[in-house]
Structure formats: structure tokens, C-alpha cells
Design an enzyme around this catalytic site. Structure first.
Site, mmCIF file in Angstrom:
data_model
loop_
_atom_site.group_PDB
_atom_site.id
_atom_site.type_symbol
_atom_site.label_atom_id
_atom_site.label_comp_id
_atom_site.label_asym_id
_atom_site.label_seq_id
_atom_site.Cartn_x
_atom_site.Cartn_y
_atom_site.Cartn_z
ATOM 1 C CE LYS A 140 -4.220 2.238 2.758
ATOM 2 N NZ LYS A 140 -4.285 2.289 3.547
ATOM 3 C CB SER A 159 -8.241 3.706 2.781
ATOM 4 O OG SER A 159 -7.082 3.626 3.811
ATOM 5 C CB SER A 218 -8.292 1.213 5.654
ATOM 6 O OG SER A 218 -9.204 2.354 6.105
#
Length: 482
Positions: free
Chosen positions: A78, A153, A177
Site C-alpha cells: 500500500k 482505504s 481499512s
């Protein structure tokens, strides 16, 4: 013979010469090149570094060396985690062009364990969002339904695993997330206990809430990756010195006799009927496997969303003050004074959701409002934590829905921030309490959209939580006739 693309399957395939780490990396880059144009999960590829690592693993095989736990496994990272030499934008224009000169501890641990790091994954800007529509570099689409969001997210991290672009990925979870995108994309996503995995090298959103964890296809793979990531780190003062369990070995223990808590507060109004049915069927399966079902109460759950959005935004206001155009990333031009440069840079660099949260957090911390909002939220956080501690005196895990609805359509909630925030209703309480959680696929809607069940465990008891997760996964495999 087709290779089993689990961590064990890859490791044995590489060791036995049925494939090579190099060919696996090339295969995954080929998948990314052919299909990620429509999904948008990757923001940057690190092919030179990945191929060098793959060649290193192949060299170990040729010499007959013992292979590390993640040898040859293609992994995505990420884009809120530092990865030496690769962009670290956090999905924001304000960090466009920034390339950290170091690795986050989690990234370094993966590579030391033999993982092949494919590149950086798309996410909501500064990890603020529940749909991955807040990225400055375009939304991510759900591989299971391209008109739907992948969750946020860590939407890019979940989508990359679901689409087969990576065997595992790293995400971060501040209020759901990792778990929510895992549920929306039909993969496994683990929220470790706060302090279990180092946060060094993570671009902070809310420092008392942020956690790093894995996405995988299977519970065993999640246990393997978590075992690599977990442990104390001298570079992170909040990381725990507590010993790390052997999560993979713990999966061998049966779930017979484990006490499963069912929180009434998670089965009220607003829960999609198909999700409710899937969770109830999962609980029935665990009961048949010998688990003992026990009703529990988490009475302060109704305060979790407002509490979270005071604490998280207050910490974001503080953390994001460092992005000013001076040290790294974007610097606005045509500003005649230092103050004007600060304002122009932040106005141009931050997106609307990040600005909204900075404003909310700054207000909550301001003179005259600190006691009414931030201090009160911290007090309620304590009550939420006590709810879980009391419940865990009676049960070993707590199980409920992961999301109130299946993955919603792209654009469906973008004009209604409150509706977007309420999508986190089942995830933020565990975040505030610091306990561990995992989302495991437990069925599909009639339209084929994935449904995830949330299993929450005591602080630092990921081992028991993952045992129950494996039982759910086994139950699902049996239902599908595999």
C-alpha cells in the site's frame, strides 16, 4: 500441472523446480499489464527490485539453500508505506514525486523473508476513505464487479489480491481499512492488535489507531504473513515486546469448545438481509463444529462512529501539519510569502476529504472545544474498550458482520460524507479498542457480491482468532463442494 498459488504452493513449487521466482514475477507483471488498466490497483511498479529479489531466490534454490517463509511470493505494498526508491504518495498530490530513501519495517521484513515486492498500491488519500474514490490518482474498481467500489482505504491492496495481481499485499487499517475492503473483494484481511506490527515507515493518519496488516486468499497465508510481520521494533516505540505466537501451528488446533460471542448491537437496523443470513449461517456452522454460542453486549457501540471521527480527525490534523511544501513533495509556485506558500501548497495538494478531516480535527482540538470533543471522545473510547474486555471475560472471540451492505456502486456515496462514514459502523469499535480482527469471506449475495464475516479477538490473541477464521473458511469450502 497448474501451480497452487498459495504461499506454501509457491514455496514448494520454487523449491522443487516446477517454477522459478523469476517466472512467477514475470507472470504477475503480465497480469498487471493486461488487466490493471481497468482496475487501477497499482500506482507504481518496482520491477528492477522485484526481479533482483526473484533472481536471488532462484540462486538460493540452485545452491540448495533453505528457503525463507515467503520465498518467491509476489507481494504488493500500500502506498502509505515507505519502500526505498519507490514513490510514496499516500494517494495524494501533495507527495507526488516523493521517493523515500528507506524501507518501512514491515516492507523490510517481507523482503527479508523472500517476498518479491511488485510495487505500490492505490489507496484513499492519506488512508482517509471507505471506497478508494478519494485517491488523487483515480478510483480503484472492484475486480468482482467493476461498477462497484473495492472498499477503502486499502482498496488497491484488496483488489490486487482479488484480481490475482499479487498473492499477498500489505494494507493499513485505522477504522476498518483492511477488513472492509477484504469483505468487499472476497479476500482475507487481518487487523493485528495495536503494537503487534511495527508502524515505522508508515505515513501517519491517526497514530493511536493506524495498524499494518496483510491481505491474502487464505487464512493460512494470512497467518504466515502475519508471523513474518509481527514483533517488537526498536524503531517504533509503540510496538509490543510480547512474544509472537506461531500462528500457522495454532491453526492445527480444533475450535471445539471455543466460546463465540454474538453482540446484539451488531445485528440491529440497517443490516442487509443477505448479509445477516450469511452471518447466521456461519454461526450455525461454527456451532456444528463444536463452538459454544454466547450472547454478549457491547453497549457503547452506538457511540463508536462519532468517537472515531473526533479522535481520528484530531490526530490527522496534527500529523498532516508536516506537509507544508518545505521538506518534500509538492511546493506551490507563484506565492510571494512563506505563509502564502504554505496555504497554496496545502490547498492544491490536499483533496476535499483530507481537507474536511483536517478542519474537523483542528476544530475538535481548538481552545474552548478540546474538553467538549477530544477529551470526551477519549473517555468514551475507554468505555468502548471496557465493553470488549468485559465481553472477553465470557468468550474467546466475538463474531458479527463486517459491513452493513455489500460493495456499493462507484459514486453512490461520494456526495454524502455521513453515509460514507456510517459504512464503517461495524469496524471502528475494534479499532478504538486496539483489539485484533479479521474479515473472512462467508458467502455471496444473489448478485455474486462477496460477503465478509468479522471475527474479533482479545488483545494479542491473533492465534485463536485465526483458528476460528480457518473454521469459517473450511465451512465455506465444504459448502462449495471443494
Amino acid at each position: 500441472m497448474q501451480l497452487d498459488l498459495t504461499i506454501d504452493g509457491i514455496r514448494s513449487g520454487v523449491r522443487e523446480g516446477r517454477t522459478t521466482a523469476t517466472s512467477l514475477a514475470e507472470q504477475h507483471y503480465g497480469q498487471i499489464a493486461s488487466r490493471d488498466g481497468e482496475i487501477n490497483s497499482f500506482l507504481a511498479l518496482s520491477q528492477q527490485r522485484a526481479m533482483a529479489q526473484a533472481a536471488k531466490i532462484d540462486g538460493m534454490v540452485a545452491r540448495g539453500d533453505e528457503l525463507p517463509a515467503l520465498a518467491g511470493v509476489p507481494v504488493g505494498i500500500k502506498d502509505v508505506l515507505a519502500m526505498r526508491g519507490s514513490p510514496a504518495t499516500a494517494g495524494s498530490l501533495i507527495l507526488k514525486g516523493y521517493r523515500p530513501p528507506y524501507d518501512a519495517t514491515a516492507v523490510a521484513k517481507l523482503e527479508a523473508a523472500g517476498a518479491v515486492l511488485l510495487g505500490k498500491l492505490n489507496c484513499d488519500e492519506f488512508a482517509m476513505g471507505s471506497s478508494n474514490e478519494n485517491s488523487a490518482y483515480g478510483p480503484v474498481k472492484n475486480p468482482r464487479a467493476l461498477d462497484r467500489v473495492p472498499g477503502g482505504s486499502s482498496g488497491g491492496s484488496a483488489a490486487a489480491v482479488a484480481a490475482g495481481f499479487a498473492v499477498a499485499s500489505l494494507g493499513t487499517d485505522t477504522g476498518g481499512s483492511i477488513r472492509q475492503p477484504a469483505a468487499f473483494c472476497g479476500v482475507v484481511g487481518v487487523l493485528p492488535t495495536y503494537g503487534r506490527v511495527s508502524r515505522f515507515g508508515l505515513i501517519a493518519f491517526a497514530s493511536s489507531l493506524d495498524r499494518v496488516g496483510p491481505f491474502t486468499h487464505t487464512v493460512k497465508d494470512a497467518a504466515t504473513v502475519l508471523g513474518v510481520l509481527a514483533g517488537a521494533d526498536p524503531l517504533d516505540a509503540t510496538s509490543s515486546e510480547r512474544p509472537v505466537d506461531d500462528y500457522v501451528k495454532a491453526l492445527e488446533k480444533p475450535v471445539d469448545g471455543l466460546r463465540v460471542g454474538i453482540p446484539a448491537e451488531y445485528f440491529g437496523e440497517g443490516l442487509d438481509p443477505e448479509i445477516r443470513a450469511a452471518i447466521e449461517a456461519t454461526l450455525d456452522g461454527l456451532k456444528a463444529a463444536g463452538c459454544v454460542m454466547t450472547p454478549v453486549s457491547l453497549p457503547h457501540t452506538k457511540y463508536a462512529i462519532p468517537t472515531y471521527y473526533v479522535i481520528a480527525t484530531a490526530e490527522a490534523s496534527s500529523n498532516l501539519s508536516r506537509f507544508d511544501g518545505v521538506r518534500f513533495g509538492l511546493r506551490a509556485t507563484e506565492a510571494t510569502t512563506l505563509s502564502a506558500m504554505f496555504k497554496k501548497t496545502r490547498d492544491e495538494g490536499f483533496g476535499s476529504e483530507v481537507k474536511r478531516r483536517i478542519l474537523l480535527g483542528t476544530y475538535a482540538l481548538s481552545a474552548g472545544y478540546y474538553d467538549a470533543y477530544y477529551k470526551k471522545a477519549q473517555q468514551v473510547r475507554t468505555l468502548l474498550t471496557r465493553d470488549f474486555l468485559t465481553a472477553f471475560e465470557q468468550v474467546d472471540v466475538i463474531i458479527g458482520p463486517m459491513t452493513p451492505t455489500p460493495a456499493f456502486k462507484l459514486g453512490e456515496k461520494t456526495d454524502d460524507p455521513m453515509a460514507m462514514y456510517l459504512a464503517d459502523i461495524y469496524s471502528v469499535a475494534a479499532s478504538l479498542a486496539g483489539i485484533c480482527g479479521v474479515s473472512v469471506p462467508c458467502g455471496e449475495t444473489k448478485d455474486g457480491l462477496p460477503i465478509g464475516v468479522q471475527i474479533m479477538g482479545r488483545h494479542f490473541d491473533e492465534a485463536t482468532m485465526l483458528r476460528v477464521a480457518l473454521a469459517v473458511e473450511t465451512q465455506q469450502a465444504a459448502a462449495k463442494g471443494r
